[in-house]
Design a protein around this motif. Sequence first.
Motif, PDB file in Angstrom:
ATOM      1  N   ASN A  28     -35.312 -32.826  35.260  1.00 47.63           N
ATOM      2  CA  ASN A  28     -35.524 -33.843  36.290  1.00 47.63           C
ATOM      3  C   ASN A  28     -35.681 -35.195  35.619  1.00 47.63           C
ATOM      4  OD1 ASN A  28     -35.561 -32.068  38.583  1.00 47.63           O
ATOM      5  ND2 ASN A  28     -37.544 -31.334  37.841  1.00 47.63           N
ATOM      6  N   LYS A  29     -35.051 -36.215  36.184  1.00 43.11           N
ATOM      7  CA  LYS A  29     -34.981 -37.532  35.561  1.00 43.11           C
ATOM      8  C   LYS A  29     -35.849 -38.534  36.312  1.00 43.11           C
ATOM      9  CE  LYS A  29     -31.560 -41.174  34.505  1.00 43.11           C
ATOM     10  NZ  LYS A  29     -30.109 -41.513  34.573  1.00 43.11           N
ATOM     11  N   TYR A  30     -36.725 -39.211  35.538  1.00 44.98           N
ATOM     12  CA  TYR A  30     -37.568 -40.292  36.071  1.00 44.98           C
ATOM     13  C   TYR A  30     -37.288 -41.552  35.259  1.00 44.98           C
ATOM     14  CZ  TYR A  30     -40.180 -36.510  38.308  1.00 44.98           C
ATOM     15  OH  TYR A  30     -40.539 -35.422  39.058  1.00 44.98           O
ATOM     16  N   LEU A  31     -37.214 -42.688  35.925  1.00 39.87           N
ATOM     17  CA  LEU A  31     -36.826 -43.922  35.242  1.00 39.87           C
ATOM     18  C   LEU A  31     -37.688 -45.090  35.686  1.00 39.87           C
ATOM     19  CD1 LEU A  31     -34.773 -45.368  33.352  1.00 39.87           C
ATOM     20  CD2 LEU A  31     -33.403 -45.811  35.410  1.00 39.87           C
ATOM     21  N   LEU A  69     -37.538 -43.682  30.062  1.00 39.76           N
ATOM     22  CA  LEU A  69     -36.836 -42.546  30.644  1.00 39.76           C
ATOM     23  C   LEU A  69     -37.619 -41.280  30.336  1.00 39.76           C
ATOM     24  CD1 LEU A  69     -34.263 -41.323  31.993  1.00 39.76           C
ATOM     25  CD2 LEU A  69     -33.260 -41.220  29.701  1.00 39.76           C
ATOM     26  N   VAL A  70     -38.001 -40.545  31.366  1.00 39.14           N
ATOM     27  CA  VAL A  70     -38.707 -39.274  31.205  1.00 39.14           C
ATOM     28  C   VAL A  70     -37.845 -38.181  31.818  1.00 39.14           C
ATOM     29  CG1 VAL A  70     -40.774 -37.931  31.758  1.00 39.14           C
ATOM     30  CG2 VAL A  70     -40.973 -40.379  31.255  1.00 39.14           C
ATOM     31  N   LEU A  71     -37.537 -37.171  31.027  1.00 39.06           N
ATOM     32  CA  LEU A  71     -36.749 -36.029  31.473  1.00 39.06           C
ATOM     33  C   LEU A  71     -37.579 -34.777  31.264  1.00 39.06           C
ATOM     34  CD1 LEU A  71     -33.455 -37.060  29.679  1.00 39.06           C
ATOM     35  CD2 LEU A  71     -33.827 -37.143  32.137  1.00 39.06           C
ATOM     36  N   GLY A 102     -47.003 -43.351  46.493  1.00 33.21           N
ATOM     37  CA  GLY A 102     -46.799 -44.192  45.321  1.00 33.21           C
ATOM     38  C   GLY A 102     -46.556 -43.396  44.060  1.00 33.21           C
ATOM     39  N   PHE A 103     -46.415 -42.066  44.182  1.00 33.88           N
ATOM     40  CA  PHE A 103     -46.185 -41.221  43.021  1.00 33.88           C
ATOM     41  C   PHE A 103     -44.699 -41.231  42.661  1.00 33.88           C
ATOM     42  CE2 PHE A 103     -49.851 -38.353  44.698  1.00 33.88           C
ATOM     43  CZ  PHE A 103     -50.764 -39.361  44.405  1.00 33.88           C
ATOM     44  N   PRO A 104     -44.373 -41.137  41.371  1.00 36.07           N
ATOM     45  CA  PRO A 104     -42.969 -41.162  40.947  1.00 36.07           C
ATOM     46  C   PRO A 104     -42.152 -40.033  41.581  1.00 36.07           C
ATOM     47  CG  PRO A 104     -44.426 -41.460  39.068  1.00 36.07           C
ATOM     48  CD  PRO A 104     -45.296 -41.093  40.227  1.00 36.07           C
ATOM     49  N   THR A 105     -40.925 -40.349  41.918  1.00 38.84           N
ATOM     50  CA  THR A 105     -39.978 -39.338  42.375  1.00 38.84           C
ATOM     51  C   THR A 105     -38.747 -39.390  41.485  1.00 38.84           C
ATOM     52  OG1 THR A 105     -39.064 -40.861  44.008  1.00 38.84           O
ATOM     53  CG2 THR A 105     -40.755 -39.319  44.765  1.00 38.84           C
ATOM     54  N   LYS A 106     -38.115 -38.252  41.306  1.00 41.80           N
ATOM     55  CA  LYS A 106     -36.981 -38.185  40.383  1.00 41.80           C
ATOM     56  C   LYS A 106     -35.789 -38.946  40.945  1.00 41.80           C
ATOM     57  CE  LYS A 106     -35.191 -33.711  42.024  1.00 41.80           C
ATOM     58  NZ  LYS A 106     -34.934 -32.304  41.650  1.00 41.80           N
TER      59      LYS A 106
END
Length: 615
Positions: free
Chosen positions: A567-570, A609-611, A583-587
């Motif tokens: 899953n990719k977060y940017l 970038l978090v994968l 307000g939480f990160p979504t992929k």
Amino acid sequence: MRSRSLLRFRPARSVCRALCATLITAAAALSTGLAAPAPSAAATTDDVVSSHWIGLGYNQNPQPPSGTSWNTADWNRMVSRTGYMKPGVVRVMFNLPWFWSGTDAGGTYDFTSAAYLNAEKVIKHYVDEGVPVVSGLFGIDNLTYTSPNTAAVQTRLVKQLQAAGAAPAYWVGVNEPNVANGSKSYTYADWQTATTALASAFATAEVDTTRTVISGADSAEAGISSYGGDLGGQTAPECNSGCNAALVWKLAALNTFTAQIYADSATDTAITFQTSLDGTVWKNLAVAPPTPVALVTGKDGGGMWSYTYTASGITGSKYLRLSVASSTLEHSIGSMHIANNSTTIEDSLNDLAQTQAGMNTGTWKGNNSWWLRSAQSGLLRASEAHFYGQELYGADPAYVEPVMDEAVSQIRLATLDDPVLLGETGTKALQYPDGSKDYRFALDTTQPLRMADLAVQEARSGVDGAAAWCLDGYSSTTFCGMWGRGNDDPDKVSAHSTALRPWFYTWSLLTRYLPSGSVIHAPAEPTGVRVLAAQLPGGGWTFVLVNRTSVAQAVRLTEPTGWITLNKYLYTDGATPTTDANGFPTKVGTVTKNFTSGQTLTVGAGSVLVLTTEP
């Protein structure tokens, strides 16, 4: 007893990681309160970091943002947000008046006050969730640091917390005892006395040390934010009249040298140099006085000014001596570079291996760091200190990993099987002459990059865990956290706002997706890019890439993953990240790759970038 040569002549870090990871992982399993990472194929690769990873977390003010006790709305908001973060470690400190009042002669406990119960409730919440808590005392007004009563007060508090099911895993004593506070200033000897008394009080009161261990020294390690070498290098202490401290290097036909010195004065004249052919007869060497460079770390870091002395064309010499004349000022030696026509000695003064210690004519301390000295003391079950990056003061962000790697490697030698923690970490705030700090940086869009950059470098250096300063502020003028509490910049968010600030996005991803028990990897990095890989306890993976440059960067990664879907977060500086209603990160997508034979990932300019294979 440690061999000095081990400090300097240890294997290259990649080799050490591969050789040491298994030993440290096994040792960690023997330490109370720590779960060793599960064995995995990752342990055989040459980029494994020698740590027993606990995780990232934060410092939390346990008092509610409004009112005297936690109301349902504030409590549920805090629980929801921290529940998303899944911290690996949390630091919750006590103020003495919350539960005790008195003097050295005695006092009164009150474990029914709202302030105490608030703190107990917060700590118990984390203990129930299986999150280790670091705790201790902020300030000890009306008490003598080294008195048995101070140890007794702390012990009574720990016993009360244990009885309430809120046992902190790590008790660090008094906050930052190496930093002068008002009229109070303590020496390392004071810390030894106070900590010995605390251990005795724990034993007498039968504190359950399988649940709470004495840790520390909870010291502010400003020195490693500015110095070369390890934790400040070799330090010449204050001298009385007639004192002359010196270090000597030996190199036949030496003709040049460069020395880096730190001193308390912008007009320092105590440093001199001498040369000798036989080590007996010395002659003064004329060296041009350098222009001092101000250090933002200040005196508490061991020196306010940096001096770089250089000399060339030296003849008829085999020995070089650096002397510190009688002075009331402290001087630290950061490094020495000495050369002849064919040989160069680089002595970063990590120890005295390159230095002719037998010719030392004065009293030199091998190290002035409370963090390292406390780890060597035999009094602790966890080494814990505070470290803040100096980026806002113009320091290259990339300096963190080299100095932390050197620091942690020496602490590991002192205490191989105990956790190495950063009880506070973050961005060093600009400080005004009155002592107040400017936390406006906590509101800007670059802070998410700074904190992710810092976390990656600290994890790569081998620390086991780090707690960011801070979660939601500590007073109306300290809006240091990821939301709320404090008089925020009215142009950005309102005072005491519950709005999440930008750096929540990246820090929450790192606390959530680098869980306790992960095996940390430090892959090769392009210039200006920070890279971290972690094999998770369940066998999944997380990759973190932080690009501090102004152009997109390609990063080649080779890790034994097999085929995985990530899953990719940017997060990109200046752009609005994707979040849910909370307000939480979504992929922003998924990536399917097999990194076993190598794959390339691209991270945009000014981006994190978090994968991760985790949901």
